[in-house]
Enzyme design. Structure first.
Site, mmCIF file in Angstrom:
data_model
loop_
_atom_site.group_PDB
_atom_site.id
_atom_site.type_symbol
_atom_site.label_atom_id
_atom_site.label_comp_id
_atom_site.label_asym_id
_atom_site.label_seq_id
_atom_site.Cartn_x
_atom_site.Cartn_y
_atom_site.Cartn_z
ATOM 1 N N GLY A 90 0.760 -1.121 -0.037
ATOM 2 C CA GLY A 90 0.103 0.112 0.159
ATOM 3 C C GLY A 90 0.897 1.270 -0.035
ATOM 4 O O GLY A 90 0.609 2.214 -0.758
ATOM 5 N N ILE A 91 2.014 1.291 0.751
ATOM 6 C CA ILE A 91 2.767 2.309 0.909
ATOM 7 C C ILE A 91 3.636 2.557 -0.349
ATOM 8 O O ILE A 91 3.676 3.522 -0.870
ATOM 9 C CB ILE A 91 3.531 2.670 2.322
ATOM 10 C CG1 ILE A 91 2.479 2.871 3.491
ATOM 11 C CG2 ILE A 91 4.497 3.724 2.084
ATOM 12 C CD1 ILE A 91 3.364 2.907 4.718
ATOM 13 N N GLY A 92 4.194 1.298 -0.700
ATOM 14 C CA GLY A 92 5.005 1.204 -1.728
ATOM 15 C C GLY A 92 4.374 1.849 -2.960
ATOM 16 O O GLY A 92 5.162 2.398 -3.832
ATOM 17 N N TYR A 94 8.371 -7.081 15.929
ATOM 18 C CA TYR A 94 8.119 -6.186 14.877
ATOM 19 C C TYR A 94 8.626 -4.954 15.381
ATOM 20 O O TYR A 94 9.401 -4.145 14.684
ATOM 21 C CB TYR A 94 6.605 -6.070 14.487
ATOM 22 C CG TYR A 94 6.293 -5.023 13.344
ATOM 23 C CD1 TYR A 94 6.727 -5.355 12.130
ATOM 24 C CD2 TYR A 94 5.839 -3.879 13.743
ATOM 25 C CE1 TYR A 94 6.148 -4.259 11.090
ATOM 26 C CE2 TYR A 94 5.278 -2.755 12.723
ATOM 27 C CZ TYR A 94 5.583 -3.089 11.339
ATOM 28 O OH TYR A 94 5.307 -2.145 10.518
#
Length: 242
Positions: free
Chosen positions: A15-17, A150
């Site tokens: 999504g961000i990429g 994470y």
């Protein structure tokens, strides 16, 4: 506006990429679009980008493996900027963490970005210019229960940014990070509507972030308006963590 600059975006199918790719293509950059499993997503992205008239080259590699980064290096020629967007989250109690999960997270978020940058850095050093941007996380800054592993790898990314920025500053290379909060991407699909509403109620701005808002920050950090910014972590989280 076409510019003869090449940018590697890892995790370009996410999504961000995808948002970063669209924003940079619109500004005239040529792009290497890295993906692992979601080849169809990158193909569709490339179709959207073709309107901007640059070169958009899909690059496949599995960065969760010990030496997966090597296949990217063999496909990169001219290079001016590196954007590390690749990543996935891991939820659950720390006592339930499997070693294979931990190794995959470490490879994807820490070892692969480090070694990929190390192998490609000479291309930037030879030009005495360039940018490296790492998309970390709010949890790398403050930590999260049930996302211990994470948070750990995202914190390591922040330390990498701060250290490398000092080492290459005199070579004309800037290294910065972005720490998004909760962003409306497929990574949030594991949450229920109630979960999302609870998260939004904790965020002072009352909503999730948009991928385009992260992409805009990436474009700014690459721009001539940011030439004295290096070693910084830009938190984009709607006031969730300040």
């Amino acid at each position: 506006m076409y510019m003869n600059k090449y940018v590697l975006i890892t995790g370009a199918s996410g999504g961000i990429g995808q948002a970063v790719a669209y924003t940079l293509a619109k500004k005239g950059y040529n792009l290497y679009l890295h993906y692992n499993q979601n080849e169809q997503s990158v193909k569709e992205l490339k179709e959207k980008l073709n309107q901007f008239g640059g070169e958009y080259l899909p690059v496949h590699a599995d960065l969760t493996t010990f030496d997966g980064y090597k296949s990217i290096c063999s496909q990169i020629f001219s290079l001016d900027e590196i954007i590390h967007c690749g990543g996935t989250s891991q939820y659950g109690l720390f006592v339930d963490l499997e070693q294979a999960e931990a190794e995959s997270l470490l490879n994807l978020h820490v070892l692969s970005p480090l070694m990929l940058t190390k192998e490609l850095l000479p291309k930037l050093l030879s030009k005495r210019s360039g940018n490296i941007i790492v998309i970390s996380s709010i949890w790398g800054q403050t930590g999260a229960a049930c996302e211990v592993a994470y948070s750990t790898v995202k914190g390591a990314q922040i330390a990498f940014v701060k250290a490398l920025s000092k080492e290459v500053a005199l070579n004309g290379i800037r290294v910065n990070g972005i720490a998004p909060g909760a962003i409306k991407t497929p990574m949030m699909q594991g949450f229920t509507t109630e979960d999302i509403e609870n998260i939004e109620s904790d965020i002072p701005m009352g909503r999730l972030g948009r991928p385009a808002e992260i992409a805009g920050a990436v474009a700014f950090l690459l721009s001539d308006e940011a030439t004295y910014i290096t070693g910084q972590i830009l938190g984009i989280n709607g006031g969730w963590y300040t």
